[in-house]
Scaffold this motif. Sequence first.
Motif, PDB file in Angstrom:
ATOM      1  N   HIS A  54      69.362 108.040  18.123  1.00 34.01           N
ATOM      2  CA  HIS A  54      70.226 107.118  18.854  1.00 34.01           C
ATOM      3  C   HIS A  54      69.515 106.699  20.134  1.00 34.01           C
ATOM      4  CE1 HIS A  54      73.558 107.892  16.167  1.00 34.01           C
ATOM      5  NE2 HIS A  54      73.461 109.190  16.395  1.00 34.01           N
ATOM      6  N   TYR A  55      69.902 105.552  20.672  1.00 38.46           N
ATOM      7  CA  TYR A  55      69.346 105.102  21.946  1.00 38.46           C
ATOM      8  C   TYR A  55      70.120 105.791  23.057  1.00 38.46           C
ATOM      9  CZ  TYR A  55      67.437 102.147  25.600  1.00 38.46           C
ATOM     10  OH  TYR A  55      66.788 101.711  26.722  1.00 38.46           O
ATOM     11  N   ALA A  56      69.493 106.789  23.674  1.00 37.92           N
ATOM     12  CA  ALA A  56      70.150 107.568  24.721  1.00 37.92           C
ATOM     13  C   ALA A  56      69.161 107.770  25.862  1.00 37.92           C
ATOM     14  CB  ALA A  56      70.652 108.893  24.148  1.00 37.92           C
ATOM     15  N   GLY A  57      69.326 108.875  26.617  1.00 32.36           N
ATOM     16  CA  GLY A  57      68.550 109.073  27.831  1.00 32.36           C
ATOM     17  C   GLY A  57      67.047 109.101  27.612  1.00 32.36           C
ATOM     18  N   SER A  58      66.569 109.904  26.645  1.00 32.83           N
ATOM     19  CA  SER A  58      65.123 110.000  26.442  1.00 32.83           C
ATOM     20  C   SER A  58      64.551 108.706  25.877  1.00 32.83           C
ATOM     21  CB  SER A  58      64.793 111.181  25.525  1.00 32.83           C
ATOM     22  OG  SER A  58      65.335 111.002  24.236  1.00 32.83           O
ATOM     23  N   GLU A  59      65.373 107.958  25.139  1.00 35.18           N
ATOM     24  CA  GLU A  59      64.906 106.662  24.628  1.00 35.18           C
ATOM     25  C   GLU A  59      64.768 105.641  25.761  1.00 35.18           C
ATOM     26  OE1 GLU A  59      65.664 109.152  21.590  1.00 35.18           O
ATOM     27  OE2 GLU A  59      67.244 108.550  22.993  1.00 35.18           O
ATOM     28  N   ARG A  60      65.571 105.786  26.814  1.00 32.69           N
ATOM     29  CA  ARG A  60      65.405 104.918  27.985  1.00 32.69           C
ATOM     30  C   ARG A  60      64.063 105.173  28.648  1.00 32.69           C
ATOM     31  NH1 ARG A  60      71.444 105.756  30.679  1.00 32.69           N
ATOM     32  NH2 ARG A  60      72.630 104.735  29.007  1.00 32.69           N
ATOM     33  N   VAL A  61      63.663 106.435  28.668  1.00 34.36           N
ATOM     34  CA  VAL A  61      62.332 106.767  29.189  1.00 34.36           C
ATOM     35  C   VAL A  61      61.255 106.138  28.307  1.00 34.36           C
ATOM     36  CG1 VAL A  61      60.685 108.661  29.536  1.00 34.36           C
ATOM     37  CG2 VAL A  61      63.046 108.879  30.344  1.00 34.36           C
ATOM     38  N   LEU A  62      61.403 106.276  26.989  1.00 40.05           N
ATOM     39  CA  LEU A  62      60.445 105.668  26.067  1.00 40.05           C
ATOM     40  C   LEU A  62      60.355 104.165  26.277  1.00 40.05           C
ATOM     41  CD1 LEU A  62      58.552 105.702  23.628  1.00 40.05           C
ATOM     42  CD2 LEU A  62      60.580 105.682  22.144  1.00 40.05           C
ATOM     43  N   ALA A  63      61.497 103.514  26.465  1.00 38.46           N
ATOM     44  CA  ALA A  63      61.502 102.061  26.673  1.00 38.46           C
ATOM     45  C   ALA A  63      60.693 101.668  27.900  1.00 38.46           C
ATOM     46  CB  ALA A  63      62.940 101.556  26.801  1.00 38.46           C
ATOM     47  N   GLN A  64      60.824 102.441  28.979  1.00 39.64           N
ATOM     48  CA  GLN A  64      60.086 102.125  30.200  1.00 39.64           C
ATOM     49  C   GLN A  64      58.602 102.470  30.071  1.00 39.64           C
ATOM     50  OE1 GLN A  64      61.404 100.241  32.564  1.00 39.64           O
ATOM     51  NE2 GLN A  64      63.189 100.254  31.214  1.00 39.64           N
ATOM     52  N   LEU A  65      58.266 103.496  29.326  1.00 41.18           N
ATOM     53  CA  LEU A  65      56.864 103.794  29.069  1.00 41.18           C
ATOM     54  C   LEU A  65      56.218 102.674  28.265  1.00 41.18           C
ATOM     55  CD1 LEU A  65      57.051 107.614  28.224  1.00 41.18           C
ATOM     56  CD2 LEU A  65      56.136 106.565  30.309  1.00 41.18           C
ATOM     57  N   LEU A  66      56.966 102.123  27.320  1.00 37.51           N
ATOM     58  CA  LEU A  66      56.450 100.990  26.542  1.00 37.51           C
ATOM     59  C   LEU A  66      56.325  99.749  27.416  1.00 37.51           C
ATOM     60  CD1 LEU A  66      58.381 101.513  23.186  1.00 37.51           C
ATOM     61  CD2 LEU A  66      55.932 101.842  23.611  1.00 37.51           C
ATOM     62  N   ASN A  67      57.170  99.636  28.420  1.00 39.18           N
ATOM     63  CA  ASN A  67      57.037  98.553  29.383  1.00 39.18           C
ATOM     64  C   ASN A  67      55.742  98.713  30.180  1.00 39.18           C
ATOM     65  OD1 ASN A  67      57.426  97.060  31.983  1.00 39.18           O
ATOM     66  ND2 ASN A  67      59.411  96.559  31.073  1.00 39.18           N
ATOM     67  N   CYS A  68      55.404  99.947  30.518  1.00 43.47           N
ATOM     68  CA  CYS A  68      54.150 100.216  31.240  1.00 43.47           C
ATOM     69  C   CYS A  68      52.929  99.972  30.354  1.00 43.47           C
ATOM     70  CB  CYS A  68      54.119 101.667  31.714  1.00 43.47           C
ATOM     71  SG  CYS A  68      55.307 102.089  32.997  1.00 43.47           S
ATOM     72  N   TYR A  69      53.049 100.357  29.075  1.00 39.85           N
ATOM     73  CA  TYR A  69      51.911 100.287  28.150  1.00 39.85           C
ATOM     74  C   TYR A  69      52.352  99.569  26.876  1.00 39.85           C
ATOM     75  CZ  TYR A  69      50.423 103.800  31.471  1.00 39.85           C
ATOM     76  OH  TYR A  69      50.115 104.447  32.644  1.00 39.85           O
ATOM     77  N   PRO A  70      52.459  98.246  26.932  1.00 40.49           N
ATOM     78  CA  PRO A  70      53.036  97.484  25.819  1.00 40.49           C
ATOM     79  C   PRO A  70      52.230  97.528  24.521  1.00 40.49           C
ATOM     80  CG  PRO A  70      52.162  96.023  27.513  1.00 40.49           C
ATOM     81  CD  PRO A  70      52.142  97.391  28.085  1.00 40.49           C
ATOM     82  N   ASP A  71      50.976  97.930  24.587  1.00 35.30           N
ATOM     83  CA  ASP A  71      50.161  98.013  23.369  1.00 35.30           C
ATOM     84  C   ASP A  71      50.127  99.421  22.788  1.00 35.30           C
ATOM     85  OD1 ASP A  71      49.463  95.289  23.520  1.00 35.30           O
ATOM     86  OD2 ASP A  71      47.831  95.724  24.917  1.00 35.30           O
ATOM     87  N   ALA A  72      50.900 100.322  23.353  1.00 35.29           N
ATOM     88  CA  ALA A  72      50.874 101.715  22.895  1.00 35.29           C
ATOM     89  C   ALA A  72      51.444 101.848  21.489  1.00 35.29           C
ATOM     90  CB  ALA A  72      51.662 102.593  23.862  1.00 35.29           C
ATOM     91  N   ASP A  73      50.917 102.819  20.754  1.00 36.66           N
ATOM     92  CA  ASP A  73      51.483 103.199  19.456  1.00 36.66           C
ATOM     93  C   ASP A  73      52.465 104.342  19.671  1.00 36.66           C
ATOM     94  OD1 ASP A  73      49.905 101.350  18.034  1.00 36.66           O
ATOM     95  OD2 ASP A  73      48.218 102.745  18.004  1.00 36.66           O
ATOM     96  N   VAL A  74      53.510 104.384  18.847  1.00 37.89           N
ATOM     97  CA  VAL A  74      54.574 105.375  19.000  1.00 37.89           C
ATOM     98  C   VAL A  74      54.576 106.330  17.815  1.00 37.89           C
ATOM     99  CG1 VAL A  74      57.066 105.732  19.208  1.00 37.89           C
ATOM    100  CG2 VAL A  74      55.983 103.790  20.351  1.00 37.89           C
ATOM    101  N   PHE A  75      54.690 107.617  18.123  1.00 37.15           N
ATOM    102  CA  PHE A  75      54.772 108.674  17.119  1.00 37.15           C
ATOM    103  C   PHE A  75      56.068 109.456  17.361  1.00 37.15           C
ATOM    104  CE2 PHE A  75      50.400 107.582  17.603  1.00 37.15           C
ATOM    105  CZ  PHE A  75      49.780 107.812  16.381  1.00 37.15           C
ATOM    106  N   ALA A  76      56.714 109.911  16.279  1.00 38.69           N
ATOM    107  CA  ALA A  76      57.940 110.699  16.406  1.00 38.69           C
ATOM    108  C   ALA A  76      58.082 111.595  15.185  1.00 38.69           C
ATOM    109  CB  ALA A  76      59.169 109.795  16.535  1.00 38.69           C
ATOM    110  N   VAL A  77      58.752 112.729  15.371  1.00 41.11           N
ATOM    111  CA  VAL A  77      58.978 113.642  14.248  1.00 41.11           C
ATOM    112  C   VAL A  77      59.720 112.931  13.129  1.00 41.11           C
ATOM    113  CG1 VAL A  77      60.161 115.760  13.529  1.00 41.11           C
ATOM    114  CG2 VAL A  77      58.922 115.701  15.700  1.00 41.11           C
ATOM    115  N   VAL A  78      60.800 112.224  13.483  1.00 44.90           N
ATOM    116  CA  VAL A  78      61.528 111.388  12.524  1.00 44.90           C
ATOM    117  C   VAL A  78      61.981 110.121  13.233  1.00 44.90           C
ATOM    118  CG1 VAL A  78      62.358 113.325  11.084  1.00 44.90           C
ATOM    119  CG2 VAL A  78      63.760 112.491  12.987  1.00 44.90           C
ATOM    120  N   ASP A  79      62.262 109.094  12.462  1.00 45.49           N
ATOM    121  CA  ASP A  79      62.787 107.839  12.997  1.00 45.49           C
ATOM    122  C   ASP A  79      63.940 107.375  12.113  1.00 45.49           C
ATOM    123  OD1 ASP A  79      63.341 105.361  14.017  1.00 45.49           O
ATOM    124  OD2 ASP A  79      61.468 104.419  13.362  1.00 45.49           O
TER     125      ASP A  79
END
Length: 383
Positions: free
Chosen positions: A12-37
């Motif tokens: 779900h989009y919650a607190g830690s996802e807000r952090v992820l969103a801002q990190l992607l704002n800092c590094y828009p070309d970054a690749d994302v990895f997660a245990v599950v999606d």
Amino acid sequence: MKVAIVHEWLEHYAGSERVLAQLLNCYPDADVFAVVDFLPAEERDFLNGRKVTTSFIQNLPLARTRFRNYLQLMPLAVEQFDLSSYDLVISSHHAVAKGVITGPDQVHVSYVHSPMRYAWDLQAQYLRESGLEHGLKSLYVRWLLHRIRIWDIRSANGVDVFVANSRYIARRIKKAYRREAVVVAPPVALQDFVLGQGKRDGFLVAARFAPYKRVELIIEAFRRMPQHHLTVVGTGPSQALVAKAAHNAPNITLRPPAPPGELITLMQSARAMLFAAEEDFGITTVEAQACGTPVIAFSKGGTRDIIVEGAQPQTGILFDAQTPEAIIDAVGRFEAVESRLSPAACRQNALRFSEETFRQAMRRVVDTAMARQGCPRFVARTG
């Protein structure tokens, strides 16, 4: 410079996802990895269509609804991500994300929401609340958490820089891993939380009804203060306990979770918000402050980084014990200084936790770490 961001899991989009969103704002070309999606389509906009690389747990039986049951496999799962081609790895960690494997020429910055709560100092509370204090299943879970603690310490050695979301979490990192951490508060979307202009009346609680939130204590305190009205907004596993505490109390109103706009209106019109949890940070308290609303909060955890007491301008009241008596005393102290608690000062205090402030702070942390490491691509970009 190639950047990978390792997120715990996407549900779900919650607190830690807000952090992820801002990190992607800092590094828009970054690749994302997660245990599950398993993030729903309507909550994926912040990913901007990027594909998320997931672990083998994504395809295990019942993973969509019960992936947490595979906790024993998660350390192995994150260690299988091949991050060897990346210069910078940022993990957003509260369980296993920091356990990814990096090499000597890579920089790993770990933003820690909390060391794994249920494996460290909150193990006893977790077992008690889960009904796992006795029996064979309890024995298995205790053994599993023991093994996870060993892995958790080992994997901390692969982190170059720890970043904590509060001084409280920095202390927990120090206790668990014997490592210092830079403190960068999480980003709070303040644009919709504006000063209220109308009359303020009554007190407010807005929280998920979980045992550690201790909402029933606030209700019990207000049962003993019938001259004050309390509105309680939320739902959750402690719903029955909260309802029982509020039964036949005419000065207490229980309401289901409110839409964002309605919750903002409630914050803007409250004399103060009550907060009795020991939280890692406490985003709701920042949102209330952004509405110009003072906060009366338990003094342990991340709220000590947020609420200003004992200095000017003061923005709230802190209490030292999770008891009705301490809350009653705090409300009395609030009334004594209420006229001096400026909505504008509360609002200004909240601006310290804006999304832009978070992005600037994280860029500084990362740039310092990359420069210290002497990453060729980073040096070429900055020099």
